[in-house]
Design a protein around this motif. Sequence first.
Motif, PDB file in Angstrom:
ATOM      1  N   GLU A   1       5.740  17.254  16.985  1.00 38.99           N
ATOM      2  CA  GLU A   1       7.102  16.774  16.293  1.00 38.99           C
ATOM      3  C   GLU A   1       7.223  15.510  17.337  1.00 38.99           C
ATOM      4  OE1 GLU A   1       9.734  19.775  16.456  1.00 38.99           O
ATOM      5  OE2 GLU A   1       8.830  20.766  14.638  1.00 38.99           O
ATOM      6  N   SER A   2       7.105  15.384  18.459  1.00 37.56           N
ATOM      7  CA  SER A   2       7.263  14.320  19.574  1.00 37.56           C
ATOM      8  C   SER A   2       6.770  13.000  19.086  1.00 37.56           C
ATOM      9  CB  SER A   2       7.391  14.720  20.806  1.00 37.56           C
ATOM     10  OG  SER A   2       6.011  14.738  21.236  1.00 37.56           O
ATOM     11  N   LEU A   3       5.686  13.192  18.495  1.00 38.90           N
ATOM     12  CA  LEU A   3       4.916  11.753  18.152  1.00 38.90           C
ATOM     13  C   LEU A   3       5.548  10.957  17.266  1.00 38.90           C
ATOM     14  CD1 LEU A   3       1.070  13.234  18.058  1.00 38.90           C
ATOM     15  CD2 LEU A   3       2.265  11.718  19.649  1.00 38.90           C
ATOM     16  N   GLU A   4       5.476   9.645  17.378  1.00 39.84           N
ATOM     17  CA  GLU A   4       6.203   8.853  16.313  1.00 39.84           C
ATOM     18  C   GLU A   4       5.203   8.451  15.276  1.00 39.84           C
ATOM     19  OE1 GLU A   4       8.739   4.803  16.116  1.00 39.84           O
ATOM     20  OE2 GLU A   4       9.301   6.229  17.512  1.00 39.84           O
ATOM     21  N   VAL A   5       4.845   8.674  14.136  1.00 36.17           N
ATOM     22  CA  VAL A   5       4.204   7.842  13.358  1.00 36.17           C
ATOM     23  C   VAL A   5       4.635   6.887  12.647  1.00 36.17           C
ATOM     24  CG1 VAL A   5       2.470   8.486  11.408  1.00 36.17           C
ATOM     25  CG2 VAL A   5       3.002  10.127  13.073  1.00 36.17           C
ATOM     26  N   ASN A   6       4.121   5.688  12.601  1.00 37.71           N
ATOM     27  CA  ASN A   6       4.564   4.677  11.895  1.00 37.71           C
ATOM     28  C   ASN A   6       3.933   4.476  10.642  1.00 37.71           C
ATOM     29  OD1 ASN A   6       5.946   2.269  11.348  1.00 37.71           O
ATOM     30  ND2 ASN A   6       4.817   1.087  12.750  1.00 37.71           N
ATOM     31  N   LEU A   7       4.734   5.152   9.476  1.00 37.51           N
ATOM     32  CA  LEU A   7       4.297   4.941   8.120  1.00 37.51           C
ATOM     33  C   LEU A   7       4.498   3.523   7.546  1.00 37.51           C
ATOM     34  CD1 LEU A   7       4.793   8.318   6.764  1.00 37.51           C
ATOM     35  CD2 LEU A   7       2.690   7.445   7.861  1.00 37.51           C
ATOM     36  N   LYS A   8       3.750   3.083   6.891  1.00 41.04           N
ATOM     37  CA  LYS A   8       3.755   1.714   6.210  1.00 41.04           C
ATOM     38  C   LYS A   8       4.177   1.925   4.848  1.00 41.04           C
ATOM     39  CE  LYS A   8       2.748  -0.936   9.775  1.00 41.04           C
ATOM     40  NZ  LYS A   8       3.073  -2.155  10.220  1.00 41.04           N
ATOM     41  N   GLU A   9       4.888   0.703   4.024  1.00 43.94           N
ATOM     42  CA  GLU A   9       4.775   0.873   2.609  1.00 43.94           C
ATOM     43  C   GLU A   9       3.566   0.623   2.315  1.00 43.94           C
ATOM     44  OE1 GLU A   9       7.987  -2.078   2.071  1.00 43.94           O
ATOM     45  OE2 GLU A   9       9.678  -0.453   2.440  1.00 43.94           O
ATOM     46  N   ARG A  10       3.338   1.303   0.862  1.00 42.70           N
ATOM     47  CA  ARG A  10       2.034   1.166   0.468  1.00 42.70           C
ATOM     48  C   ARG A  10       2.152  -0.021  -0.669  1.00 42.70           C
ATOM     49  NH1 ARG A  10      -1.198   6.653  -1.164  1.00 42.70           N
ATOM     50  NH2 ARG A  10      -2.569   5.868   0.259  1.00 42.70           N
ATOM     51  N   ILE A  11       1.051  -0.772  -0.350  1.00 44.51           N
ATOM     52  CA  ILE A  11       0.876  -2.263  -1.136  1.00 44.51           C
ATOM     53  C   ILE A  11      -0.255  -1.947  -2.284  1.00 44.51           C
ATOM     54  CG2 ILE A  11       0.592  -4.563  -0.940  1.00 44.51           C
ATOM     55  CD1 ILE A  11       1.260  -4.145   1.940  1.00 44.51           C
ATOM     56  N   MET A  12       0.016  -2.432  -3.376  1.00 38.70           N
ATOM     57  CA  MET A  12      -1.236  -2.748  -4.387  1.00 38.70           C
ATOM     58  C   MET A  12      -1.902  -3.908  -4.296  1.00 38.70           C
ATOM     59  SD  MET A  12      -0.855  -2.173  -8.207  1.00 38.70           S
ATOM     60  CE  MET A  12      -0.668  -0.373  -8.416  1.00 38.70           C
ATOM     61  N   GLY A  13      -3.145  -4.016  -4.597  1.00 37.24           N
ATOM     62  CA  GLY A  13      -3.829  -5.298  -4.769  1.00 37.24           C
ATOM     63  C   GLY A  13      -4.493  -5.434  -6.411  1.00 37.24           C
ATOM     64  N   LEU A  14      -4.315  -6.382  -6.652  1.00 41.28           N
ATOM     65  CA  LEU A  14      -4.972  -6.569  -8.186  1.00 41.28           C
ATOM     66  C   LEU A  14      -5.726  -7.753  -8.229  1.00 41.28           C
ATOM     67  CD1 LEU A  14      -1.535  -6.013 -10.420  1.00 41.28           C
ATOM     68  CD2 LEU A  14      -3.506  -4.299  -9.740  1.00 41.28           C
ATOM     69  N   ASP A  15      -7.091  -7.615  -8.813  1.00 46.08           N
ATOM     70  CA  ASP A  15      -7.598  -8.659  -9.014  1.00 46.08           C
ATOM     71  C   ASP A  15      -7.693  -8.637 -10.833  1.00 46.08           C
ATOM     72  OD1 ASP A  15      -9.688 -10.618  -9.055  1.00 46.08           O
ATOM     73  OD2 ASP A  15     -11.569  -9.150  -9.255  1.00 46.08           O
ATOM     74  N   TYR A  16      -7.155  -9.903 -11.220  1.00 41.45           N
ATOM     75  CA  TYR A  16      -6.809  -9.833 -12.572  1.00 41.45           C
ATOM     76  C   TYR A  16      -7.970 -10.862 -13.256  1.00 41.45           C
ATOM     77  CZ  TYR A  16      -4.700 -11.406 -17.018  1.00 41.45           C
ATOM     78  OH  TYR A  16      -4.686 -11.814 -18.396  1.00 41.45           O
ATOM     79  N   GLY A  17      -8.481 -10.109 -14.449  1.00 40.63           N
ATOM     80  CA  GLY A  17      -9.551 -10.745 -15.016  1.00 40.63           C
ATOM     81  C   GLY A  17      -9.434 -10.759 -16.577  1.00 40.63           C
ATOM     82  N   SER A  18     -10.259 -11.469 -17.338  1.00 43.09           N
ATOM     83  CA  SER A  18     -10.221 -11.631 -18.735  1.00 43.09           C
ATOM     84  C   SER A  18     -10.430 -10.204 -19.520  1.00 43.09           C
ATOM     85  CB  SER A  18     -10.949 -12.670 -19.265  1.00 43.09           C
ATOM     86  OG  SER A  18     -12.376 -12.442 -18.871  1.00 43.09           O
ATOM     87  N   LYS A  19     -11.493  -9.270 -18.605  1.00 43.62           N
ATOM     88  CA  LYS A  19     -11.838  -8.309 -19.292  1.00 43.62           C
ATOM     89  C   LYS A  19     -11.249  -6.876 -18.648  1.00 43.62           C
ATOM     90  CE  LYS A  19     -15.599 -10.272 -21.692  1.00 43.62           C
ATOM     91  NZ  LYS A  19     -17.044 -10.387 -21.615  1.00 43.62           N
ATOM     92  N   THR A  20     -11.243  -7.185 -17.314  1.00 43.80           N
ATOM     93  CA  THR A  20     -10.602  -6.093 -16.370  1.00 43.80           C
ATOM     94  C   THR A  20      -9.463  -6.424 -15.359  1.00 43.80           C
ATOM     95  OG1 THR A  20     -12.512  -6.730 -14.851  1.00 43.80           O
ATOM     96  CG2 THR A  20     -12.990  -4.935 -16.586  1.00 43.80           C
ATOM     97  N   ILE A  21      -8.966  -5.449 -14.824  1.00 43.64           N
ATOM     98  CA  ILE A  21      -8.250  -5.763 -13.679  1.00 43.64           C
ATOM     99  C   ILE A  21      -8.470  -4.677 -12.593  1.00 43.64           C
ATOM    100  CG2 ILE A  21      -5.661  -5.442 -12.872  1.00 43.64           C
ATOM    101  CD1 ILE A  21      -4.994  -6.121 -15.762  1.00 43.64           C
ATOM    102  N   GLY A  22      -9.083  -5.165 -11.378  1.00 49.03           N
ATOM    103  CA  GLY A  22      -9.292  -4.208 -10.291  1.00 49.03           C
ATOM    104  C   GLY A  22      -8.217  -3.869  -9.420  1.00 49.03           C
ATOM    105  N   VAL A  23      -7.758  -2.760  -9.153  1.00 50.23           N
ATOM    106  CA  VAL A  23      -6.751  -2.212  -8.501  1.00 50.23           C
ATOM    107  C   VAL A  23      -7.285  -1.545  -7.061  1.00 50.23           C
ATOM    108  CG1 VAL A  23      -4.932  -0.668  -8.653  1.00 50.23           C
ATOM    109  CG2 VAL A  23      -5.655  -1.609 -10.784  1.00 50.23           C
ATOM    110  N   ALA A  24      -6.627  -1.889  -6.138  1.00 44.41           N
ATOM    111  CA  ALA A  24      -6.895  -1.187  -4.842  1.00 44.41           C
ATOM    112  C   ALA A  24      -5.242  -1.021  -4.024  1.00 44.41           C
ATOM    113  CB  ALA A  24      -7.522  -2.310  -3.814  1.00 44.41           C
ATOM    114  N   ILE A  25      -5.341  -0.165  -3.164  1.00 37.95           N
ATOM    115  CA  ILE A  25      -4.029   0.427  -2.723  1.00 37.95           C
ATOM    116  C   ILE A  25      -4.326   0.305  -1.311  1.00 37.95           C
ATOM    117  CG2 ILE A  25      -3.006   1.581  -4.692  1.00 37.95           C
ATOM    118  CD1 ILE A  25      -3.417   3.957  -3.368  1.00 37.95           C
ATOM    119  N   SER A  26      -3.227   0.077  -0.409  1.00 37.31           N
ATOM    120  CA  SER A  26      -3.275   0.486   1.004  1.00 37.31           C
ATOM    121  C   SER A  26      -3.097   1.886   1.600  1.00 37.31           C
ATOM    122  CB  SER A  26      -2.118  -0.442   1.890  1.00 37.31           C
ATOM    123  OG  SER A  26      -0.775  -0.013   1.417  1.00 37.31           O
TER     124      SER A  26
END
Length: 163
Positions: free
Chosen positions: A15-40
């Motif tokens: 309980e005494s430990l401080e965990v620094n959680l970050k906001e999640r971010i999404m990455g997108l690779d947009y293409g003509s046939k597909t969209i790649g998705v990644a998250i932090s």
Amino acid sequence: MKKFALAVDFFLYIESLEVNLKERIMGLDYGSKTIGVAISDALGLTAQPLETIERSGENKLRRSLARIAEIVREKDIKKIVVGLPINMDGRSGERVALTLEFVEKLKSRVDVPIIMQDERLTTKEAEEILDESGVKKQDRKQFIDQVAASIILKEYMEKENGQ
């Protein structure tokens, strides 16, 4: 009784430990046939491939945009980074214009900031990663875009963290 005391001490320590959680971010690779998705990850340390969204055609975006919006809600995404396919000589081509049109449509579906990130050579790097990982050439198609999205996201996170 000694085990109980150790357990209590352990939980008090945790309980005494401080965990620094970050906001999640999404990455997108947009293409003509597909969209790649990644998250932090929750700590903001890694970019992880998530999925590849298949599209039935260049102008068919409704389902793709709905899926992205669904992931944003499910994963509590606070920011989206989209790869910008700038030519190697630094000029903007047709793919840049199409990507910017996609981003405008995405803005109407999600209420999070959308940032553009140079994606030059990310597909080549993704191919090298899959090759080094032992993924067979015929199986790479299903992973290449999400791995490229994770590279786009990783590069953005490194830039933001001053690395």
